[in-house]
Design a protein around this motif. Sequence first.
Motif, PDB file in Angstrom:
ATOM      1  N   TRP A 298      -0.857  -3.724  -5.628  1.00  0.00           N
ATOM      2  CA  TRP A 298      -0.429  -2.445  -5.073  1.00  0.00           C
ATOM      3  C   TRP A 298      -1.673  -1.619  -4.802  1.00  0.00           C
ATOM      4  CZ3 TRP A 298       4.788  -1.122  -4.466  1.00  0.00           C
ATOM      5  CH2 TRP A 298       5.701  -2.030  -5.019  1.00  0.00           C
ATOM      6  N   GLU A 299      -1.908  -1.277  -3.542  1.00  0.00           N
ATOM      7  CA  GLU A 299      -2.999  -0.384  -3.184  1.00  0.00           C
ATOM      8  C   GLU A 299      -2.443   1.034  -3.120  1.00  0.00           C
ATOM      9  OE1 GLU A 299      -4.058  -2.169   0.563  1.00  0.00           O
ATOM     10  OE2 GLU A 299      -5.653  -3.322  -0.389  1.00  0.00           O
TER      11      GLU A 299
ATOM     12  N   MET B  18      -3.618   4.761  -1.580  1.00  0.00           N
ATOM     13  CA  MET B  18      -4.664   5.360  -0.747  1.00  0.00           C
ATOM     14  C   MET B  18      -4.308   6.770  -0.310  1.00  0.00           C
ATOM     15  SD  MET B  18      -3.449   5.444   2.697  1.00  0.00           S
ATOM     16  CE  MET B  18      -4.938   5.531   3.599  1.00  0.00           C
TER      17      MET B  18
ATOM     18  N   CYS C 284       0.842  -1.190   0.000  1.00  0.00           N
ATOM     19  CA  CYS C 284       0.000   0.000   0.000  1.00  0.00           C
ATOM     20  C   CYS C 284       0.884   1.249   0.000  1.00  0.00           C
ATOM     21  CB  CYS C 284      -0.927   0.013   1.214  1.00  0.00           C
ATOM     22  SG  CYS C 284      -2.097   1.386   1.208  1.00  0.00           S
TER      23      CYS C 284
ATOM     24  N   ALA D  63      -6.724   0.046  -6.297  1.00  0.00           N
ATOM     25  CA  ALA D  63      -5.612  -0.892  -6.357  1.00  0.00           C
ATOM     26  C   ALA D  63      -5.395  -1.383  -7.786  1.00  0.00           C
ATOM     27  CB  ALA D  63      -5.868  -2.078  -5.428  1.00  0.00           C
TER      28      ALA D  63
ATOM     29  N   GLY E 208      -9.242   4.987  -1.818  1.00  0.00           N
ATOM     30  CA  GLY E 208      -8.201   4.120  -2.345  1.00  0.00           C
ATOM     31  C   GLY E 208      -8.654   3.276  -3.518  1.00  0.00           C
TER      32      GLY E 208
END
Length: 135
Positions: free
Chosen positions: A123-124, A126, A77, A114, A112
């Motif tokens: 892969w996030e 946010m 993240c 992804a 957020g």
Amino acid sequence: MYQQMIFVNLPVNDVATTRKFFTELGYTINPQFSTDDCACVVISDTIIAMMLSKQHYANFTKKRIADAATTSEVLLCLSAESREKVDELVDRAISAGGSATGETQDQGFMYGRAFDDPNGHTWEVMWMDPAAIRS
């Protein structure tokens, strides 16, 4: 004050494709720590993603290497400075060969989305309202 760093090591199917993908996202490759078997992706001053060919990755573990396309090994993240920057990075990732994954998370104070990179790693990205963090 000492800034602790994180070096995320990920196995990849194709180092050249991975290098191109992350360069298209706007990240740099540190040539000092990159070879044909490894791309050192500089995400920030304190976050480095070491993208290792599966053969090279195998030198660091005796465990079976997960296939990120079919098995979740880790959720990464990254923070973004605004909702717009979340969308910008995820849209750029999709244009560069990644794929959207999951649903957009919009809780007002937190937003957020992804993507999966070409190797299947999730892969996030946010954003959180700084005022919400302080309260």
